[in-house]
Design a protein around this motif. Structure first.
Motif, mmCIF file in Angstrom:
data_model
loop_
_atom_site.group_PDB
_atom_site.id
_atom_site.type_symbol
_atom_site.label_atom_id
_atom_site.label_comp_id
_atom_site.label_asym_id
_atom_site.label_seq_id
_atom_site.Cartn_x
_atom_site.Cartn_y
_atom_site.Cartn_z
ATOM 1 N N UNK A 47 0.822 -1.220 0.000
ATOM 2 C CA UNK A 47 0.000 0.000 0.000
ATOM 3 C C UNK A 47 0.855 1.268 0.000
ATOM 4 N N UNK A 48 2.015 1.216 0.622
ATOM 5 C CA UNK A 48 2.872 2.403 0.686
ATOM 6 C C UNK A 48 3.889 2.446 -0.447
ATOM 7 N N UNK A 49 3.847 1.450 -1.332
ATOM 8 C CA UNK A 49 4.740 1.448 -2.479
ATOM 9 C C UNK A 49 6.184 1.111 -2.137
ATOM 10 N N UNK A 50 6.400 0.487 -0.999
ATOM 11 C CA UNK A 50 7.772 0.088 -0.626
ATOM 12 C C UNK A 50 8.239 -1.007 -1.569
ATOM 13 N N UNK A 51 9.450 -0.883 -2.002
ATOM 14 C CA UNK A 51 9.992 -1.918 -2.875
ATOM 15 C C UNK A 51 10.598 -3.027 -2.029
ATOM 16 N N UNK A 52 10.244 -4.216 -2.383
ATOM 17 C CA UNK A 52 10.778 -5.391 -1.716
ATOM 18 C C UNK A 52 11.834 -5.972 -2.646
ATOM 19 N N UNK A 53 13.051 -6.162 -2.139
ATOM 20 C CA UNK A 53 14.099 -6.654 -3.032
ATOM 21 C C UNK A 53 13.778 -8.049 -3.569
ATOM 22 N N UNK A 54 14.102 -8.236 -4.829
ATOM 23 C CA UNK A 54 13.897 -9.558 -5.427
ATOM 24 C C UNK A 54 14.800 -10.573 -4.752
ATOM 25 N N UNK A 55 16.003 -10.144 -4.470
ATOM 26 C CA UNK A 55 16.973 -11.010 -3.805
ATOM 27 C C UNK A 55 17.729 -10.153 -2.786
ATOM 28 N N UNK A 56 17.616 -10.471 -1.495
ATOM 29 C CA UNK A 56 18.328 -9.665 -0.490
ATOM 30 C C UNK A 56 19.837 -9.751 -0.689
ATOM 31 N N UNK A 57 20.516 -8.681 -0.356
ATOM 32 C CA UNK A 57 21.980 -8.671 -0.446
ATOM 33 C C UNK A 57 22.550 -9.642 0.583
ATOM 34 N N UNK A 58 23.608 -10.324 0.202
ATOM 35 C CA UNK A 58 24.252 -11.287 1.100
ATOM 36 C C UNK A 58 24.686 -10.602 2.395
ATOM 37 N N UNK A 59 25.204 -9.402 2.293
ATOM 38 C CA UNK A 59 25.643 -8.672 3.489
ATOM 39 C C UNK A 59 24.462 -8.429 4.439
ATOM 40 N N UNK A 60 23.279 -8.116 3.896
ATOM 41 C CA UNK A 60 22.102 -7.921 4.740
ATOM 42 C C UNK A 60 21.673 -9.229 5.399
ATOM 43 N N UNK A 61 21.737 -10.320 4.664
ATOM 44 C CA UNK A 61 21.354 -11.614 5.231
ATOM 45 C C UNK A 61 22.285 -11.975 6.392
ATOM 46 N N UNK A 62 23.579 -11.776 6.216
ATOM 47 C CA UNK A 62 24.538 -12.066 7.285
ATOM 48 C C UNK A 62 24.295 -11.149 8.477
ATOM 49 N N UNK A 63 24.144 -9.861 8.214
ATOM 50 C CA UNK A 63 23.908 -8.887 9.287
ATOM 51 C C UNK A 63 22.639 -9.220 10.065
ATOM 52 N N UNK A 64 21.554 -9.475 9.368
ATOM 53 C CA UNK A 64 20.272 -9.774 10.006
ATOM 54 C C UNK A 64 20.338 -11.117 10.737
ATOM 55 N N UNK A 65 21.046 -12.089 10.183
ATOM 56 C CA UNK A 65 21.158 -13.404 10.826
ATOM 57 C C UNK A 65 21.865 -13.302 12.172
ATOM 58 N N UNK A 66 22.985 -12.623 12.202
ATOM 59 C CA UNK A 66 23.735 -12.497 13.458
ATOM 60 C C UNK A 66 22.967 -11.618 14.445
ATOM 61 N N UNK A 67 22.360 -10.552 13.969
ATOM 62 C CA UNK A 67 21.562 -9.696 14.847
ATOM 63 C C UNK A 67 20.356 -10.458 15.401
#
Length: 190
Positions: A47-67
Motif C-alpha cells: 500500500x505504501x509502495x515500498x519496494x521489496x528486493x527480489x533477492x536480499x543482499x548477502x551482506x544484509x542476510x549475514x547482518x540480520x542473521x547475526x543480529x
C-alpha cells in the motif's frame, strides 16, 4: 461456536498428548498472530509502495542473521530482560554468561503458556525477530542496518569474551615450570 471450537481443541489435545499439558489452542493463537503480523506487513509495504528486493543482499542476510541470534537470546535469556518474561515464566536458575533458565507458567490461559514458551526460547523467538528486522529493511533500511549492526557487534563481542575466558583458563591451567627447567614464554621446555 466458541464452545465447539474449545471442545475440538480439548479432544485434539487429549489425543495429541494424553500425558502432558500441550496448549494447542494457545499455539494456534500464536501462529495466527504471526500470520496476521506478516500479512499486515506485506499489505502495508504494498500500500505504501515500498519496494521489496527480489533477492536480499548477502551482506544484509549475514547482518540480520547475526543480529537475530543476539536479539533473540537477549530477549529470551538475558537477566535484564527478565521483567518482560516474568508474567509468562518463572525463574529457575542461572544459565551461565548472564543468562537465566526459566520455566513456563502452566497455570492460566493456553495463550499465556504459549507466549511463555515463545519468549523464553531463543530458537522460537528467532522467526519473530528475523521477521521484524527483515521488515525493517523494507520500511527503514538505514535505521534497521544501524540497529542490526549494534546487535551483530554485541554477538561478536560475546564470542570474543568467551574465547578470551577459555584462553585465560587454559593459560592458567598450565603447570608452572620447575626451577631447574629453562622456560620459554612462560612455558617449561620438556
Amino acid at each position: 461456536m466458541t464452545s465447539s471450537v474449545r471442545g475440538r481443541f480439548a479432544r485434539l489435545r487429549r489425543q495429541y498428548a494424553p500425558h502432558e499439558h500441550r496448549p494447542l489452542e494457545g499455539y494456534a493463537a500464536t501462529m495466527g498472530a504471526f500470520g496476521v503480523l506478516a500479512g499486515s506487513l506485506a499489505v502495508v509495504a504494498k500500500a505504501t509502495g515500498r519496494t521489496v528486493p527480489e533477492r536480499p543482499a548477502v551482506a544484509d542476510v549475514v547482518l540480520i542473521s547475526i543480529a537475530t541470534h543476539k536479539l533473540s537470546r537477549l530477549i529470551a535469556k538475558d537477566s535484564v530482560t527478565s521483567p518482560l518474561r516474568a508474567p509468562f515464566t518463572r525463574y529457575s536458575e542461572p544459565g551461565g554468561s548472564a543468562e537465566l533458565n526459566e520455566e513456563v507458567r502452566d497455570e492460566g490461559s493456553p495463550i499465556r503458556h504459549s507466549i511463555g514458551e515463545l519468549i523464553s526460547c531463543p530458537f522460537c523467538l528467532a522467526v519473530w525477530v528475523a521477521t521484524g528486522l527483515t521488515s525493517g529493511l523494507v520500511f527503514a533500511p538505514r535505521l534497521t542496518r544501524l540497529a542490526a549492526t549494534v546487535f551483530t557487534a554485541t554477538a561478536a563481542s560475546d564470542f570474543l569474551q568467551m574465547a578470551y575466558s577459555l584462553a585465560k583458563e587454559a593459560a592458567e591451567g598450565d603447570p608452572e615450570p620447575e626451577p631447574s627447567q629453562p622456560a620459554l614464554n612462560g612455558r617449561a621446555l620438556a
